[in-house]
Design an enzyme around this catalytic site. Sequence first.
Site, PDB file in Angstrom:
ATOM      1  N   ASP A 105      -6.198   1.585  -3.716  1.00 31.35           N
ATOM      2  CA  ASP A 105      -6.439   1.830  -2.290  1.00 31.35           C
ATOM      3  C   ASP A 105      -7.691   1.153  -1.709  1.00 31.35           C
ATOM      4  O   ASP A 105      -7.817   1.019  -0.498  1.00 31.35           O
ATOM      5  CB  ASP A 105      -6.549   3.338  -2.025  1.00 31.35           C
ATOM      6  CG  ASP A 105      -5.224   4.057  -2.224  1.00 31.35           C
ATOM      7  OD1 ASP A 105      -4.203   3.364  -2.411  1.00 31.35           O
ATOM      8  OD2 ASP A 105      -5.209   5.301  -2.187  1.00 31.35           O
TER       9      ASP A 105
ATOM     10  N   ARG B 221      -3.013   6.378   1.066  1.00 27.75           N
ATOM     11  CA  ARG B 221      -2.904   7.749   1.563  1.00 27.75           C
ATOM     12  C   ARG B 221      -3.885   8.010   2.708  1.00 27.75           C
ATOM     13  O   ARG B 221      -3.536   8.559   3.726  1.00 27.75           O
ATOM     14  CB  ARG B 221      -3.226   8.681   0.394  1.00 27.75           C
ATOM     15  CG  ARG B 221      -2.493   9.954   0.392  1.00 27.75           C
ATOM     16  CD  ARG B 221      -2.760  10.749  -0.842  1.00 27.75           C
ATOM     17  NE  ARG B 221      -3.711  10.132  -1.771  1.00 27.75           N
ATOM     18  CZ  ARG B 221      -3.707  10.332  -3.067  1.00 27.75           C
ATOM     19  NH1 ARG B 221      -2.799  11.103  -3.605  1.00 27.75           N
ATOM     20  NH2 ARG B 221      -4.617   9.791  -3.855  1.00 27.75           N
TER      21      ARG B 221
ATOM     22  N   ASP C   5     -10.564   2.335  -1.313  1.00 31.28           N
ATOM     23  CA  ASP C   5     -11.191   3.210  -0.320  1.00 31.28           C
ATOM     24  C   ASP C   5     -12.448   3.903  -0.840  1.00 31.28           C
ATOM     25  O   ASP C   5     -12.819   4.960  -0.367  1.00 31.28           O
ATOM     26  CB  ASP C   5     -10.171   4.273   0.141  1.00 31.28           C
ATOM     27  CG  ASP C   5      -9.636   5.098  -1.016  1.00 31.28           C
ATOM     28  OD1 ASP C   5      -9.856   4.713  -2.178  1.00 31.28           O
ATOM     29  OD2 ASP C   5      -8.993   6.128  -0.749  1.00 31.28           O
TER      30      ASP C   5
HETATM   31  O1  F6P Z   1      -4.436   6.771  -4.667  1.00 34.58           O
HETATM   32  C1  F6P Z   1      -3.565   5.796  -5.089  1.00 34.58           C
HETATM   33  C2  F6P Z   1      -2.176   6.040  -4.591  1.00 34.58           C
HETATM   34  O2  F6P Z   1      -1.420   4.953  -5.033  1.00 34.58           O
HETATM   35  C3  F6P Z   1      -2.034   6.247  -3.098  1.00 34.58           C
HETATM   36  O3  F6P Z   1      -2.048   5.072  -2.353  1.00 34.58           O
HETATM   37  C4  F6P Z   1      -0.722   6.993  -3.029  1.00 34.58           C
HETATM   38  O4  F6P Z   1      -0.649   7.772  -1.882  1.00 34.58           O
HETATM   39  C5  F6P Z   1      -0.765   7.863  -4.235  1.00 34.58           C
HETATM   40  O5  F6P Z   1      -1.617   7.208  -5.157  1.00 34.58           O
HETATM   41  C6  F6P Z   1       0.578   8.172  -4.835  1.00 34.58           C
HETATM   42  O6  F6P Z   1       0.374   8.819  -6.025  1.00 34.58           O
HETATM   43  P1  F6P Z   1       1.407   9.421  -7.057  1.00 34.58           P
HETATM   44  O7  F6P Z   1       2.721   8.819  -6.801  1.00 34.58           O
HETATM   45  O8  F6P Z   1       0.826   9.071  -8.382  1.00 34.58           O
HETATM   46  O9  F6P Z   1       1.358  10.877  -6.829  1.00 34.58           O
END
Ligand code: F6P
Length: 323
Positions: A131, A175, A133
Site C-alpha cells: 500500500d 484500503r 502508506d
Molecule cells: O494492506 C495490504 C492490503 O493488500 C490492502 O491493500 C488490502 O485492503 C488488504 O491488504 C487485503 O487483505 P487480505 O485479503 O489479506 O485480508
Amino acid sequence: MTKIKKIAVFTSGGDSPGMNSAIRAVVRTALAHNLEVMGINRGYQGMIENDFVKMKSKSVRNIIQRGGTILRTARSEEFKTPAGRKKAYTNLKKHGINAAVVIGGDGSFKGAGIFSQEYDIPFVGMPGTIDNDMFGTDYTIGFDTALNTVTEAIDKIKDTAFSHDRTFFIEVMGRDAGFIALKAGIATGAEMVLIPEVEGQEEKLEELLKSSEKNSNIIIVAEGNNIGGASEVAKKFGTKYKSHGIRVNILGHMQRGGSPSAFDRYLASRLGVAAVDALIDNQRSVMVGYSNHEVVLVPFNKTIKGKRDVGEELLRVNEILSK
Ligand code: F6P
C-alpha cells in the site's frame, strides 16, 4: 558492545513482494555479525504457537526473486491480548532470543511496540506492504512491484477498452491509501482515479462520463475511496450512462504476488542490513525506512500515528495529464 546473541525474524500482516529478499538480508547480516537467527513461521501467531525454525545462510538461498514469504504470514488476533503476548514471550525466551526484526505494516509495528513495552525484547521493523502508506518512508517493500503489476494489467485492459469505446472501472488495492491508484493512474494515463484522500469526486466523475460519451475511459478505483468499490460505482452510473458500455475489473490479490522488482529487492536488501545494524546498535521500537534515498530510523509511534499523504504535487500532475 551488544548483548544480542540470537535474533528472530518474521513476516506479519498482508504479504508483499520483496519480503523474501528482506528475510534473506536479515539472516545474512545477522550471520555476518556472528549472531544466530531463528525464523518464525506465520508471524505473531507462530510466535504464540512456538513455530520457530533455525535459519542458516543456505535457508535463504535462491529466494531473493520469489514472491510471497517463505516464513508465511498471518494477522494474529491472539497477539492483541496480554495472554497471547505472554505465550509469545515464553517461546522467545525458550529459544534464547534477545531481539527481533518484524517485516510488515503499521498494525505489525503496533503489536511490536506494545510487546517491547511489556517485555524486555527489542524489536526493529521493516516496512512491508504493497500500500505504501507508512509514515516515515518514501517506499514500502512491495509497492513498486504491485505498481508494475497494476500498470501491466491496466495497459492490457486499455487495449480492449479503446477498441470497443468502453469505460472500465478498475479496482486496485489500498484500503486507506490511494498510492497504487494514483501512481498507476499517472503511469497508464488513466482518465480518472478515485482515491480515499480526495473528497467529492462524484461530481467530477459525472462530468467525465457526460463529456466523453463516445470515448473509452479508464477509471482506477482505489478500494478505500469515498464512493464505493468498482462494482458499486459501476452500478451507480451504469444505467444512466449505458452508451459507455461500462465494464468492471477487480484486480484483487494478483497485486500482492509475483517476483519482486529490482527496486523492491534492492530496498529490502538495504533495509535488512540496516535493521540488524540498528539492533546491534541497541535501537528498539524503530522502523528502518528509506527517505530521500537514505536509510532512516523512525520511531514506531511516529510511523503508527503519522499519516502519509499522496501529496498535492502528485494530484496536480495527474490532474494536468489526465485531461
Ligand atoms: O494492506 C495490504 C492490503 O493488500 C490492502 O491493500 C488490502 O485492503 C488488504 O491488504 C487485503 O487483505 P487480505 O485479503 O489479506 O485480508
